[in-house]
Design an enzyme around this catalytic site. Structure first.
Site, PDB file in Angstrom:
ATOM      1  N   GLY A  87       0.780  -1.229   0.000  1.00  0.00           N
ATOM      2  CA  GLY A  87       0.000   0.000   0.000  1.00  0.00           C
ATOM      3  C   GLY A  87       0.814   1.284   0.000  1.00  0.00           C
ATOM      4  O   GLY A  87       0.347   2.330  -0.463  1.00  0.00           O
TER       5      GLY A  87
ATOM      6  N   ASP B  20      -4.869   2.122  10.725  1.00  0.00           N
ATOM      7  CA  ASP B  20      -6.272   1.785  10.948  1.00  0.00           C
ATOM      8  C   ASP B  20      -6.414   1.203  12.362  1.00  0.00           C
ATOM      9  O   ASP B  20      -6.501   1.951  13.323  1.00  0.00           O
ATOM     10  CB  ASP B  20      -6.727   0.825   9.843  1.00  0.00           C
TER      11      ASP B  20
ATOM     12  N   LYS C  51      -6.736   7.010  10.384  1.00  0.00           N
ATOM     13  CA  LYS C  51      -8.189   7.041  10.634  1.00  0.00           C
ATOM     14  C   LYS C  51      -8.447   7.482  12.055  1.00  0.00           C
ATOM     15  O   LYS C  51      -7.811   7.006  12.989  1.00  0.00           O
ATOM     16  CB  LYS C  51      -8.793   5.653  10.405  1.00  0.00           C
TER      17      LYS C  51
ATOM     18  N   PHE D 178     -13.804   3.459   4.337  1.00  0.00           N
ATOM     19  CA  PHE D 178     -12.884   2.670   3.520  1.00  0.00           C
ATOM     20  C   PHE D 178     -12.464   3.471   2.291  1.00  0.00           C
ATOM     21  O   PHE D 178     -13.283   3.849   1.463  1.00  0.00           O
ATOM     22  CB  PHE D 178     -13.505   1.334   3.105  1.00  0.00           C
ATOM     23  N   VAL D 179     -11.160   3.717   2.198  1.00  0.00           N
ATOM     24  CA  VAL D 179     -10.647   4.547   1.101  1.00  0.00           C
ATOM     25  C   VAL D 179      -9.761   3.733   0.162  1.00  0.00           C
ATOM     26  O   VAL D 179      -9.158   2.737   0.567  1.00  0.00           O
ATOM     27  CB  VAL D 179      -9.856   5.758   1.640  1.00  0.00           C
TER      28      VAL D 179
HETATM   29  P1  IMP Z   1      -4.158  -1.906  10.515  1.00  0.00           P
HETATM   30  O1  IMP Z   1      -3.208  -3.036  10.827  1.00  0.00           O
HETATM   31  O2  IMP Z   1      -5.587  -2.225  10.844  1.00  0.00           O
HETATM   32  O3  IMP Z   1      -3.718  -0.561  11.060  1.00  0.00           O
HETATM   33  O4  IMP Z   1      -4.279  -1.775   8.960  1.00  0.00           O
HETATM   34  C1  IMP Z   1      -3.270  -1.785   8.141  1.00  0.00           C
HETATM   35  C2  IMP Z   1      -3.550  -2.151   6.731  1.00  0.00           C
HETATM   36  O5  IMP Z   1      -4.935  -2.389   6.409  1.00  0.00           O
HETATM   37  C3  IMP Z   1      -3.148  -0.970   5.901  1.00  0.00           C
HETATM   38  O6  IMP Z   1      -1.757  -0.981   5.686  1.00  0.00           O
HETATM   39  C4  IMP Z   1      -3.954  -1.183   4.652  1.00  0.00           C
HETATM   40  O7  IMP Z   1      -3.274  -2.058   3.795  1.00  0.00           O
HETATM   41  C5  IMP Z   1      -5.232  -1.840   5.138  1.00  0.00           C
HETATM   42  N1  IMP Z   1      -6.311  -0.830   5.272  1.00  0.00           N
HETATM   43  C6  IMP Z   1      -6.832  -0.328   6.396  1.00  0.00           C
HETATM   44  N2  IMP Z   1      -7.789   0.574   6.136  1.00  0.00           N
HETATM   45  C7  IMP Z   1      -7.880   0.646   4.790  1.00  0.00           C
HETATM   46  C8  IMP Z   1      -8.696   1.419   3.885  1.00  0.00           C
HETATM   47  O8  IMP Z   1      -9.543   2.246   4.254  1.00  0.00           O
HETATM   48  N3  IMP Z   1      -8.482   1.186   2.564  1.00  0.00           N
HETATM   49  C9  IMP Z   1      -7.560   0.313   2.091  1.00  0.00           C
HETATM   50  N4  IMP Z   1      -6.767  -0.424   2.905  1.00  0.00           N
HETATM   51  C10 IMP Z   1      -6.941  -0.247   4.229  1.00  0.00           C
HETATM   52 MG    MG Z   2      -0.887  -2.061   3.829  1.00  0.00          MG
END
Ligand code: IMP
Ligand code: MG
Length: 186
Positions: free
Chosen positions: A43, A102, A130, A151-152
């Site tokens: 990403g 996130d 977020k 969700f983006v």
């Molecule tokens: P976390 O471990 O929940 O903080 O999320 C990390 C990963 O989830 C990010 O590096 C993204 O790859 C994916 N992610 C979280 N939210 C989004 C979103 O809104 N759109 C797309 N990918 C997301």
């Molecule tokens: Mg990612």
């Protein structure tokens, strides 16, 4: 693909302006030092490439590939490292670069893993953060934009592998998120 979006949050000029500011801040903060950027794939690809080209410091770049499984009870919060050999971070000034903060699971795990290799310093830079309660607390030192809990996609961020190549960031239409087991599946 634009038709799949509910609305655009940040267009190309807005992203570019913010990258100029972030890069300036990073260049000032690390003045006279060499920076080791560690990009969390996939990403952060666009963000990392565009940001680092604006940074006026000697930079080393490494990438990490992780997979996180959110939303499935038995793997909740589990983060798997795909790269077996971790970058050599000993005694370096590390900047972790990721697309979005996130739940915090991914960045907390990456930070912990890299800290165990005893870098000189470690900071976190994310394009998006977020506004929400996180499962794990993570301090992001540099944040491009704060967004609501939606969700983006675009500019590196995907939904089921798509939309990464959009040059802007937007909110995906809600009806496209519905469907088998989407909740928390990103
Ligand atoms: P976390 O471990 O929940 O903080 O999320 C990390 C990963 O989830 C990010 O590096 C993204 O790859 C994916 N992610 C979280 N939210 C989004 C979103 O809104 N759109 C797309 N990918 C997301
Ligand atoms: Mg990612």
């Amino acid at each position: 693909m634009r038709g799949d979006l509910d609305r655009v949050l940040f267009d190309e000029p807005a992203i570019n302006r913010r990258l100029d500011e972030l890069a300036q801040q990073i260049s000032n903060d690390y003045r006279d030092r060499e920076l080791t950027a560690i990009a969390v794939l996939t990403g952060s690809l666009m963000f990392m490439a565009d940001l680092l080209r604006r940074v006026s410091l000697p930079v080393k770049l490494d990438c990490l590939s992780v997979a996180s499984y959110h939303g499935k009870a038995h793997t909740m919060g589990k983060v798997t490292f795909k790269e077996v050999t971790l970058p050599d971070v000993g005694d370096r000034d590390i900047l972790i670069v990721d697309d979005i903060l996130d739940s915090g699971h991914t960045l907390a795990a990456v930070r912990e893993k890299l800290e165990s290799a005893k870098p000189r310093s470690i900071r976190v830079c994310v394009l998006l953060s977020k506004k929400k309660q996180r499962a794990r607390h993570v301090d992001a030192d540099y944040v491009g934009f704060e967004i609501e809990d939606e969700f983006v996609v675009g500019y590196g961020l995907d939904f089921r592998g798509r939309y990464r190549n959009l040059p802007y960031i937007g909110v995906l239409r809600r009806e496209l998120l519905k469907g088998e087991g989407m909740k928390g599946a990103w």
